[in-house]
Design a protein around this motif. Structure first.
Motif, mmCIF file in Angstrom:
data_model
loop_
_atom_site.group_PDB
_atom_site.id
_atom_site.type_symbol
_atom_site.label_atom_id
_atom_site.label_comp_id
_atom_site.label_asym_id
_atom_site.label_seq_id
_atom_site.Cartn_x
_atom_site.Cartn_y
_atom_site.Cartn_z
ATOM 1 N N SER A 155 13.473 -13.279 -17.037
ATOM 2 C CA SER A 155 14.504 -14.322 -16.938
ATOM 3 C C SER A 155 13.893 -15.704 -17.141
ATOM 4 C CB SER A 155 15.193 -14.281 -15.572
ATOM 5 O OG SER A 155 15.850 -13.073 -15.414
ATOM 6 N N ALA A 156 12.691 -15.890 -16.565
ATOM 7 C CA ALA A 156 12.018 -17.181 -16.737
ATOM 8 C C ALA A 156 11.667 -17.395 -18.207
ATOM 9 C CB ALA A 156 10.761 -17.233 -15.872
ATOM 10 N N LEU A 171 10.683 -7.839 -10.157
ATOM 11 C CA LEU A 171 9.622 -8.802 -10.447
ATOM 12 C C LEU A 171 9.519 -9.045 -11.953
ATOM 13 C CD1 LEU A 171 7.523 -10.410 -8.900
ATOM 14 C CD2 LEU A 171 5.932 -8.534 -9.209
ATOM 15 N N GLU A 221 17.979 -10.115 -4.624
ATOM 16 C CA GLU A 221 17.717 -10.944 -5.816
ATOM 17 C C GLU A 221 18.011 -10.124 -7.065
ATOM 18 O OE1 GLU A 221 16.945 -13.952 -6.588
ATOM 19 O OE2 GLU A 221 16.532 -14.819 -4.621
ATOM 20 N N ARG A 222 18.840 -10.654 -7.941
ATOM 21 C CA ARG A 222 19.158 -9.948 -9.186
ATOM 22 C C ARG A 222 18.998 -10.889 -10.350
ATOM 23 N NH1 ARG A 222 24.495 -7.412 -6.488
ATOM 24 N NH2 ARG A 222 23.458 -5.714 -5.407
ATOM 25 N N PHE A 223 18.541 -10.344 -11.443
ATOM 26 C CA PHE A 223 18.329 -11.161 -12.639
ATOM 27 C C PHE A 223 18.997 -10.485 -13.831
ATOM 28 C CE2 PHE A 223 14.811 -11.470 -9.709
ATOM 29 C CZ PHE A 223 14.836 -12.820 -9.419
ATOM 30 N N LEU A 254 12.408 -10.957 -13.179
ATOM 31 C CA LEU A 254 12.245 -12.385 -12.887
ATOM 32 C C LEU A 254 11.398 -13.050 -13.979
ATOM 33 C CD1 LEU A 254 12.250 -14.920 -11.056
ATOM 34 C CD2 LEU A 254 10.303 -13.951 -9.862
#
Lengths: 474, 407
Positions: free
Chosen positions: B228-229, B222, B30-32, B225
């Motif tokens: 990003s959100a 984390l 997973e990458r953001f 994430l």
């Protein structure tokens, strides 16, 4: 509004919270209202056929029950069923270019049509009484957790529940949210990751041969299972939060030892429906034809399951393949039983080989399901063979180009899920927790909330790149 | 006591869960989007020194910002002997976070020049000052405040025509400028616009805690994430307000897709005339700033995706939709202006179109994107780098001067 969107989660939470605050007698009305809102958010125009079908089934059932003479009852029953099925064919199953209203794609028309047809026939056959309450009945047709892709719940099961939904409890909350979380995991972690590899192959099958096609052959059943059972889990969990218990749709289908058992474990609510309303009536009608009648009934049943997905040559081939498989299985049941009785040592081997053989038969059929054309499916089935030496290098090379990481994540998650299913304790975890020490309870709640929060954030961040559910289109 | 012991156990469990989530997210790839920017009093924002992380938009690429806030390798402030330095100023095409550093057009140009100049020529060192979203205003301030400490002999401004014109006007600027300055012409002079002037009276500089938090976020999946959100929610909110802006723009007779269409027309209405006038004034200011430091000034007009579609029919369709005879009107006008002002310049779009059409390759966009959209891809960077190197090799006075004098 996709089931995997954050918007859906908020919609559901609002719907559940307000539903639980209402007096019980208003809850069916509330379920009907939120279901209509959910449906209208997809396309408000699609409410027209949905309302029409619901009115037709409601009044047809009342007519069936009140009509004195048999002929009037028959006309009401068969007439309404013919109209419902005709609308389904016209609006969904025909190729888009041949449809009279090609601008209209009613969400879940197959599912609500099947629900309404079963209701009308059940009333006609005297299995249940016609529903007087139009609100409860309309909520049955449009119940939003089940409208996208089922499960197809029978009215006799749903209507008593909507009148007296299960009271809200911690256990219900845990079961509902747990089921939704499981569905999201299956869809977003397993199906979507495996789907990336499959899209690369099925996007242009004629550009591949050998290992990539073989990989696609084995992976698609896993993707479809994770995708569809994930969708069902979210539907069942959402319905549970509203106090409605839904029927199960899957029961470890890949552990089936033969193809007939597989169909009793896969998309169970649809296969039960076709067994009750297609196979059994046909078998009764053809019971004097002996084996020919059996094969005819099976073929008609499997073709109806296949063509329910859409009237295309690919689904026709899918139905044909499974008609042959299930017919052969049914015809060979007695000789097989006799063989195993005479050779009990073979039975143990059959227990191992059965699921493997069944999985291959299922995967074979699913190639026709997934391929855009029969020609694509035949290309896959004829070109996927590769020498063993070239196989590993071919898979490695393809996985590298298509992105091995997502494939590895998808398969690892599938393995974890299967393992967790095997090791799952018999008693629900929530009950075990209630007798646990305070710190363990709090930690469990904290960690569950954290995992849910991370899941929600991932859904929100990846919102724009989400793959739709494979069964959403049906 | 029991309460606190339970609480401690719960906290430890939560920390373990957080660690596990972090490990699972890393293992699953997973990458953001990492954060590479920081607030800056002069230009509104700038690249954050030593920021590093994944760029996940358009194409996944690990990006490192150097210790002085440049999307480039480390460069000493003092110019080495017998080295000619070229400073490249530009926007996101120059920042180029979508492609690895060695594939960016400025790296390609540096390699091309070093490998093709005659032996005994000075070593060429290209330094990248590009920052995403910068218009000519922040680029001018970059030249004034950041570039000269590296002592370059050549200054290049490289932007596509939409960035050169549309980002010179606050009114035409599309989206959030994140506090970047804008200029206006007042009594014939270039000045900060009133909003920029007001911002500069109450400067909000960067603080170490902001940089530290952003660095920490880039290192944790984390936290990335969560960030990003947060950014996505902010963008959603901005889109809502952008909707209102679009409505307001519609009142003043802007076409809905003016951001994409206006750059093709030249100064055809009052808003565009203002933007063109400010752009031209800023280009002259950039030239004068370079000349005052004895540096050679070049203007390279990069391309927009619509101009360089390898399919001639697509280009014809675009011309028809816009109602124009050529897709290079902006370049022609700006080229005439630059020639008149004695500025060395080159419009790359026509050359790039010939390249793309002859080889039938798209030079914008990446895997999984709509065809020929977005930033320059590896092909685009390669050919842009080669074209810039060729132009400099053939026409740069500084490169022709031999041996290079140490100033």
């Amino acid at each position: 509004m996709s089931f995997t969107s954050v918007e859906y989660i908020f919609f559901l939470l609002t719907a559940v919270a307000l539903c639980r605050c209402m007096p019980r007698r208003l809850q069916p009305l509330w379920i009907l209202l939120v279901s209509c809102v959910f449906y209208a958010l997809w396309d408000p125009r699609a409410l027209i056929p949905l309302c029409g079908a619901t009115f037709l089934a409601y009044f047809a059932a009342l007519r069936i029950e009140t009509a004195a003479e048999g002929r009037a009852r028959q006309i009401a029953a068969y007439g309404s069923v013919i109209v419902l099925v005709a609308v389904l064919l016209l609006l969904k199953d025909l190729p888009r270019s041949s449809r009279p209203f090609d601008w209209l794609t009613p969400l879940g028309i197959s599912y609500y049509t099947f629900k309404l047809v079963s209701y009308v026939l059940d009333v006609f056959w005297g299995k249940q009484r016609a529903e007087r309450d139009p609100i409860a009945f309309a909520s049955y047709a449009v119940f939003f957790p089940q409208i996208v892709a089922g499960p197809i719940q029978r009215s006799a099961d749903y209507l008593p529940q909507v009148r007296t939904p299960q009271p809200f409890s911690r256990s219900l909350l845990a079961r509902g949210t747990g089921r939704i979380a499981l569905g999201l995991f299956k869809k977003l972690v397993i199906a979507d990751n495996i789907g990336l590899t499959l899209n690369a192959v099925y996007g242009g099958v004629h550009g591949f041969s050998g290992a990539p096609l073989l990989l696609a052959f084995y992976l698609f059943p896993i993707q479809l299972y994770a995708d569809f059972s994930g969708l069902t889990d979210i539907a069942i969990g959402s319905a549970l939060l509203l106090g409605i218990e839904s029927p199960e749709n899957f029961n470890h289908p890949f552990s089936a030892t033969n193809i007939s058992e597989y169909w009793r474990r896969w998309h169970m609510s649809l296969t039960n429906w076709t067994v009750d309303y297609v196979l059994t009536p046909l078998r009764m009608a053809t019971r004097n034809w002996n084996q020919v009648g059996l094969v005819f009934s099976i073929c008609a049943n499997m073709m109806s399951v296949a063509l329910w997905h859409g009237i295309t040559w690919s689904f026709f081939a899918f139905g044909l393949v499974h008609s042959v498989f299930v017919s052969l299985d049914a015809l060979s049941t007695k000789p097989r039983k006799a063989f195993f009785k005479a050779n009990p040592s073979w039975k143990r081997w059959a227990g191992w080989a059965g699921p493997v053989l069944t999985f291959h038969l299922v995967a074979f059929g699913m190639v026709f399901w997934r391929a855009r054309t029969v020609s694509d499916a035949l290309w896959i089935l004829t070109r996927m063979w590769a020498p063993l030496g070239a196989l590993t290098s071919g898979i490695a090379e393809f996985a590298r180009s298509a992105g091995w990481r997502s494939l590895a994540v998808g398969l690892a998650a599938f393995a974890v899920l299967e393992l967790a299913e095997k090791c799952r304790p018999q008693a629900p975890i929530v009950w075990s927790l209630q007798s646990s020490p305070r710190w363990l309870r709090w930690s469990a709640y904290g960690v569950s909330s954290l995992v849910l929060l991370v899941g929600l954030l991932l859904m929100f961040v990846h919102g724009s790149v989400r793959e739709p559910f494979l069964y959403e289109v049906f | 006591m029991k309460y606190f012991s339970d609480l401690l156990r719960v906290v430890l469990c939560m920390l373990g869960a957080l660690l596990l989530v972090e490990v699972v997210m890393r293992a699953s790839g997973e990458r953001f989007q990492a954060s590479f920017y920081i607030s800056e009093p002069e230009r509104g924002y700038a690249l954050r020194p030593r920021a590093e992380g994944w760029n996940v938009g358009e194409q996944e690429n690990y990006v490192r910002i150097n210790s002085r806030g440049l999307r480039d390798r480390e460069h000493d402030l003092k110019r080495p002997r017998n080295t000619l330095r070229i400073a490249v100023i530009g926007d996101s095409e120059t920042e180029a976070v979508q492609v690895p550093l060695e594939q960016t057009y400025f790296s390609v140009a540096e390699r091309e020049l070093n490998s093709t100049l005659p032996s005994g020529s000075p070593k060429v060192e290209v330094i990248n000052f590009g920052v995403g979203g910068y218009g000519l205003g922040p680029q001018y301030l970059t030249l004034k405040e950041q570039v000269w400490k590296y002592d370059p002999q050549i200054v290049i401004v490289a932007d596509p025509i939409d960035a050169l014109i549309m980002r010179s006007s606050r009114r035409l600027f599309f989206g959030d400028s994140f506090g970047a300055p804008f200029f206006v012409i007042h009594d014939g002079n270039l000045e900060f616009d009133p909003q920029t002037a007001a911002q500069r009276n109450t400067p909000t500089g960067s603080n170490p805690r902001q940089a530290w938090t952003a660095d920490l976020m880039n290192q944790s999946r984390l936290l990335s994430l969560v960030n990003s959100a947060r950014v996505r929610a902010g963008n959603n909110f901005r889109q809502m307000t952008a909707g209102f802006q679009a409505k307001a723009a519609a009142v003043s007779a802007f076409p809905v897709d003016y951001w994409r269409t206006y750059p093709y027309y030249g100064p055809v209405n009052a808003d565009l005339k203002d933007a063109w006038a400010v752009s031209e004034a800023l280009i002259l200011a950039l030239r004068d700033e370079a000349t005052s430091h004895n540096a050679e000034f070049w203007l390279f007009m990069l391309d927009m995706p619509g101009q360089v579609d390898p399919d001639p029919q697509a280009a014809a369709n675009l011309r028809k939709r816009l109602g124009v005879e050529t897709l290079f009107r902006g370049e022609q006008l700006l080229g005439d202006f630059a020639a008149h002002a004695g500025i060395r310049h080159m419009a790359l779009a026509p050359e790039l179109t010939r390249y793309a059409t002859a080889r039938n390759v798209v030079i914008h966009g990446f895997k999984g994107m709509p065809r020929n959209t977005g930033h320059l891809n590896e092909n685009g960077h390669r050919v842009v780098g080669q074209l810039i190197a060729k132009a400099l090799r053939e026409s740069s006075r500084s490169l022709a001067r031999e041996p290079l004098e140490s100033r």
